[in-house]
Scaffold this motif. Structure first.
Motif, PDB file in Angstrom:
ATOM      1  N   LEU A   1     -32.511  69.380  31.623  1.00  0.00           N
ATOM      2  CA  LEU A   1     -31.086  69.050  31.753  1.00  0.00           C
ATOM      3  C   LEU A   1     -30.232  70.308  31.775  1.00  0.00           C
ATOM      4  CD1 LEU A   1     -30.766  65.916  29.501  1.00  0.00           C
ATOM      5  CD2 LEU A   1     -30.736  66.023  31.974  1.00  0.00           C
ATOM      6  N   GLY A   2     -30.681  71.347  31.078  1.00  0.00           N
ATOM      7  CA  GLY A   2     -29.977  72.635  31.091  1.00  0.00           C
ATOM      8  C   GLY A   2     -28.512  72.499  30.761  1.00  0.00           C
ATOM      9  N   GLY A   3     -27.665  73.079  31.598  1.00  0.00           N
ATOM     10  CA  GLY A   3     -26.227  73.025  31.387  1.00  0.00           C
ATOM     11  C   GLY A   3     -25.552  71.973  32.244  1.00  0.00           C
ATOM     12  N   ARG A   4     -26.327  71.035  32.778  1.00  0.00           N
ATOM     13  CA  ARG A   4     -25.763  70.048  33.697  1.00  0.00           C
ATOM     14  C   ARG A   4     -24.982  68.947  32.995  1.00  0.00           C
ATOM     15  NH1 ARG A   4     -31.338  70.088  35.910  1.00  0.00           N
ATOM     16  NH2 ARG A   4     -31.317  71.728  37.452  1.00  0.00           N
ATOM     17  N   ALA A   5     -25.218  68.758  31.723  1.00  0.00           N
ATOM     18  CA  ALA A   5     -24.568  67.660  31.003  1.00  0.00           C
ATOM     19  C   ALA A   5     -23.943  68.208  29.723  1.00  0.00           C
ATOM     20  CB  ALA A   5     -25.577  66.573  30.675  1.00  0.00           C
ATOM     21  N   ARG A   6     -23.089  67.398  29.146  1.00  0.00           N
ATOM     22  CA  ARG A   6     -22.503  67.781  27.869  1.00  0.00           C
ATOM     23  C   ARG A   6     -23.606  67.825  26.824  1.00  0.00           C
ATOM     24  NH1 ARG A   6     -17.808  63.482  27.621  1.00  0.00           N
ATOM     25  NH2 ARG A   6     -19.697  62.320  27.252  1.00  0.00           N
TER      26      ARG A   6
ATOM     27  N   CYS B   1     -24.672  64.441  25.335  1.00  0.00           N
ATOM     28  CA  CYS B   1     -25.424  63.622  26.302  1.00  0.00           C
ATOM     29  C   CYS B   1     -26.842  64.139  26.450  1.00  0.00           C
ATOM     30  CB  CYS B   1     -24.722  63.613  27.657  1.00  0.00           C
ATOM     31  SG  CYS B   1     -23.154  62.727  27.643  1.00  0.00           S
ATOM     32  N   ARG B   2     -27.010  65.469  26.457  1.00  0.00           N
ATOM     33  CA  ARG B   2     -28.345  66.048  26.553  1.00  0.00           C
ATOM     34  C   ARG B   2     -29.209  65.620  25.378  1.00  0.00           C
ATOM     35  NH1 ARG B   2     -27.454  72.034  26.516  1.00  0.00           N
ATOM     36  NH2 ARG B   2     -29.669  72.000  26.107  1.00  0.00           N
TER      37      ARG B   2
END
Length: 128
Positions: free
Chosen positions: A76-81, A84-85
């Motif tokens: 997920l990396g930095g793609r989500a808050r 949420c991650r």
């Protein structure tokens, strides 16, 4: 910093829960019971499962859930808050833990087509 701590504690909690779940599923299986001497007058007793199967079951139960936790967070990396991650990682880890517990249960309780359980009774082709 707060989310990193939550992610770290989540991996540790997943490892502990995975180890306890694996030990419970393996220990409560019919196959393990027979190996530990619950057969008729101790028939089938084989204590070698304590140093062959038990460490491998505990190792897998301890490693698989945190690896799925960390892999999900990494993907997920930095793609989500951050919240949420962590939530998605928790759901994925719970799914992996459930699948691994089901797989361990299926392995340790092999299907015997000659004996079929019907409402708590055992029916066999050899019974009169």
């Amino acid at each position: 910093m707060e989310q990193r701590d939550a992610a770290g504690y989540g991996g540790c909690a997943a490892a502990a829960l995975g180890a306890v779940t694996a030990l419970y599923v393996w220990g409560s299986s019919h196959r393990t019971g027979v190996h530990l001497g619950t057969g008729f007058e101790g028939q089938g007793r084989d204590l070698s499962v304590l140093w062959t199967e038990l460490p491998l079951v505990l190792l897998a139960g301890t490693l698989v859930p945190p690896v799925s936790w960390l892999l999900t967070l990494r993907l997920l990396g930095g793609r989500a808050r951050p919240r949420c991650r962590v939530l998605v990682a928790a759901v994925c880890t719970a799914g992996v833990l459930a699948l691994s517990a089901w797989g361990l249960h299926a392995w340790s309780n092999p299907h015997d087509p000659d004996r079929v359980r019907l409402s708590g009774t055992v029916v066999s082709d050899l019974d009169p």
